[in-house]
Enzyme design. Structure first.
Site, PDB file in Angstrom:
ATOM      1  N   ARG A 131      -8.890  -0.356   3.720  1.00 43.73           N
ATOM      2  CA  ARG A 131      -8.268   0.840   2.989  1.00 43.73           C
ATOM      3  C   ARG A 131      -6.671   0.078   2.755  1.00 43.73           C
ATOM      4  O   ARG A 131      -5.877   0.624   2.061  1.00 43.73           O
ATOM      5  CB  ARG A 131      -8.205   1.924   4.070  1.00 43.73           C
ATOM      6  CG  ARG A 131      -9.145   2.744   4.021  1.00 43.73           C
ATOM      7  CD  ARG A 131      -9.135   4.259   4.542  1.00 43.73           C
ATOM      8  NE  ARG A 131      -7.777   4.598   4.067  1.00 43.73           N
ATOM      9  CZ  ARG A 131      -6.726   5.156   5.035  1.00 43.73           C
ATOM     10  NH1 ARG A 131      -6.843   4.883   6.365  1.00 43.73           N
ATOM     11  NH2 ARG A 131      -5.852   5.652   4.645  1.00 43.73           N
TER      12      ARG A 131
ATOM     13  N   LYS B 232       0.803  -1.151   0.024  1.00 47.00           N
ATOM     14  CA  LYS B 232       0.185   0.114   0.046  1.00 47.00           C
ATOM     15  C   LYS B 232       0.923   1.244   0.030  1.00 47.00           C
ATOM     16  O   LYS B 232       0.686   2.225  -0.723  1.00 47.00           O
ATOM     17  CB  LYS B 232      -0.970   0.240   1.297  1.00 47.00           C
ATOM     18  CG  LYS B 232      -1.643   1.510   1.358  1.00 47.00           C
ATOM     19  CD  LYS B 232      -2.267   1.220   2.833  1.00 47.00           C
ATOM     20  CE  LYS B 232      -2.915   2.783   3.030  1.00 47.00           C
ATOM     21  NZ  LYS B 232      -1.890   3.600   3.616  1.00 47.00           N
ATOM     22  N   ASN B 233       1.690   1.378   0.858  1.00 48.76           N
ATOM     23  CA  ASN B 233       2.450   2.498   1.074  1.00 48.76           C
ATOM     24  C   ASN B 233       3.470   2.786  -0.134  1.00 48.76           C
ATOM     25  O   ASN B 233       4.345   3.748  -0.235  1.00 48.76           O
ATOM     26  CB  ASN B 233       3.334   2.198   2.311  1.00 48.76           C
ATOM     27  CG  ASN B 233       2.606   2.558   3.650  1.00 48.76           C
ATOM     28  OD1 ASN B 233       1.698   2.950   3.514  1.00 48.76           O
ATOM     29  ND2 ASN B 233       2.933   2.015   4.699  1.00 48.76           N
TER      30      ASN B 233
ATOM     31  N   CYS C 296      -7.048   8.218   8.274  1.00 46.87           N
ATOM     32  CA  CYS C 296      -7.075   7.746   9.648  1.00 46.87           C
ATOM     33  C   CYS C 296      -6.667   8.895  10.596  1.00 46.87           C
ATOM     34  O   CYS C 296      -5.960   9.839  10.444  1.00 46.87           O
ATOM     35  CB  CYS C 296      -6.138   6.671   9.839  1.00 46.87           C
ATOM     36  SG  CYS C 296      -6.301   5.037   8.790  1.00 46.87           S
TER      37      CYS C 296
ATOM     38  N   ASP D 258       3.262   1.856  11.899  1.00 44.21           N
ATOM     39  CA  ASP D 258       2.183   1.210  11.405  1.00 44.21           C
ATOM     40  C   ASP D 258       1.863  -0.327  12.138  1.00 44.21           C
ATOM     41  O   ASP D 258       0.670  -0.676  11.839  1.00 44.21           O
ATOM     42  CB  ASP D 258       2.300   0.993   9.993  1.00 44.21           C
ATOM     43  CG  ASP D 258       1.866   2.229   9.233  1.00 44.21           C
ATOM     44  OD1 ASP D 258       1.404   3.032   9.805  1.00 44.21           O
ATOM     45  OD2 ASP D 258       2.294   2.312   7.985  1.00 44.21           O
TER      46      ASP D 258
END
Length: 416
Positions: A396, A22-23, A116, A304
């Protein structure tokens, strides 16, 4: 409202592949607009944030096609320099479009990003970097307008290694005139991957993954096909799940060398780890041992994974702690874990957990992406059923956490 149900106390066993990062993929999608042509990304995770970024690109005039895990982006027809507020409020990563738009169109209009609720997360370093390269930035009533008749290379000195600000600086510098030197740059693997991807398009970037990145501006870029790396945060989450269930499994498609701090922490907690080129094997016998951790910029322990690690400390042997130095709002998950019987005390930037096992399944609420995943970890170590509400946050960042854990034998399902 999306709901996940977990029935705990069943050891996870087997093998599971790790999704694309994702990142890493989001800044790569933003980078595509620097080129007037076609960019193809493979191993793309089908997650909500990718669909959100895809929506932004399409709104701006790009043509995007996602087939399986292959995303094709045609950027020739990009015409709009406005980023729709509905996307910005849904995903913080949309702010990285500023650098790309300035590089391509010399103008960008956006508002303050959402995502978030895990802390203040200011964007002052982003705007500082763009101003250093010659952009004029006006902030009024929550709207940011950046313009640059010409971007000029410069010396950027970050006071903190912000990942997002480093990405924006990189994207703005690629087509700027002259040399840009970014000092105090973020060192995350995703930054190194972005630099590699930009170079595959014809950019001239050196130093990715170090504290000093040098960008020599180029006139234009060309088409590329680039593979998104495995998601080290998803891998860390699944390691936590396996440890919580006292199981053993193999994770494929992830680079252990990018997870040194995480693997050191789980070894200290009693997990047996074997590392291969793109695989990690883990076996957990008994409850996790208490440790004391502190989140830090890479190569330190990632913020994270603070929430999933807190779930492990909540069921561990002894008393452990986590000090959060990046995002103060991440401890919201501690209050949900207490509902399950966890003995956690929050003191300013530190959470202390005296292990309790097993936890007790009950209804809980996901307040953010990683916090939602942490509740799944806790549910695997709880008696009865854990009902996790508001799981849209989890979507997400995780392609299908229920599917992946079911492959390992978990009794988990999405209800809505």
């Amino acid at each position: 409202m999306s709901i996940i149900q977990v029935h705990g106390l069943q050891p996870l066993k087997g093998e599971v592949g790790i999704q694309g990062s994702k990142n890493a993929v989001l800044p790569m999608m933003a980078a595509s607009i620097l080129h007037r042509g076609t960019v193809v990304l493979t191993h793309v995770p089908r997650i909500q944030d990718v669909y959100c970024m895809k929506g932004i690109l399409e709104y701006m005039g790009c043509e995007c096609t996602l087939e399986g895990d292959r995303l094709t982006i045609h950027t020739d027809a990009l015409t709009d320099i406005h980023i729709p507020e509905k996307y910005l409020k849904a995903m913080r990563s949309s702010i990285m479009m500023l650098g790309g738009l300035l590089g391509r169109c010399k103008e960008a209009v956006t508002c303050y990003p959402g995502g978030c609720s895990i802390g203040e997360r200011p964007i002052d370093l982003h705007l500082y970097a763009l101003r250093t390269l010659g952009a004029e930035v006006e902030e009024r009533d929550g709207v940011i307008r950046a313009t640059a008749g010409r971007l000029q290379g410069g010396e950027i000195d970050f006071s903190f290694p912000s990942v997002g600000a480093t990405e924006n600086a990189l994207l703005a510098a690629v087509l700027a005139e002259g040399i840009t030197v970014i000092r105090g740059a973020a060192r995350e693997p995703e930054i190194m991957e972005l630099c590699t991807m930009l170079n595959s398009m014809g950019a001239k970037v050196t130093g990715g993954g170090s504290e000093v990145i040098r960008v020599e501006g180029v006139k234009g870029l060309h088409d590329t096909v680039f593979e998104v790396p495995g998601d080290r945060i998803a891998a860390g989450t699944y390691l936590s799940c396996i440890m919580a269930s006292q199981g053993e499994a193999v994770l494929t498609g992830v680079c252990p060398r990018q997870m040194t701090a995480v693997l050191c922490a789980v070894k200290d907690m009693g997990a047996e780890i074997k590392e291969y080129d793109k695989e990690i094997a883990i076996a957990m016998k008994g409850r996790p041992k208490a440790v004391n951790l502190k989140t830090e910029p890479y190569p330190g322990f990632p913020t994270d994974l603070q929430s999933p690690m807190l779930s492990l400390l909540a069921i561990g042997e002894g008393t452990g702690s986590i000090r959060e130095t990046i995002f103060e709002g991440r401890f919201a998950t501690a209050y949900e874990l207490r509902k399950m019987g966890a003995n956690i005390r929050v003191e300013e930037e530190k959470a202390l957990a005296a292990g309790t096992y097993p936890l007790t399944g009950c209804p809980v609420e996901a307040s953010d992406l990683r916090g939602g995943a942490a509740l799944v970890v806790a549910g695997l170590a709880a008696e009865g059923d854990t009902i996790i509400r508001n799981c849209g946050h989890i979507l997400r960042g995780y392609e299908d956490i229920c599917r992946d854990l079911q492959k390992l034998g978990a009794d988990i399902r999405r209800i809505l």
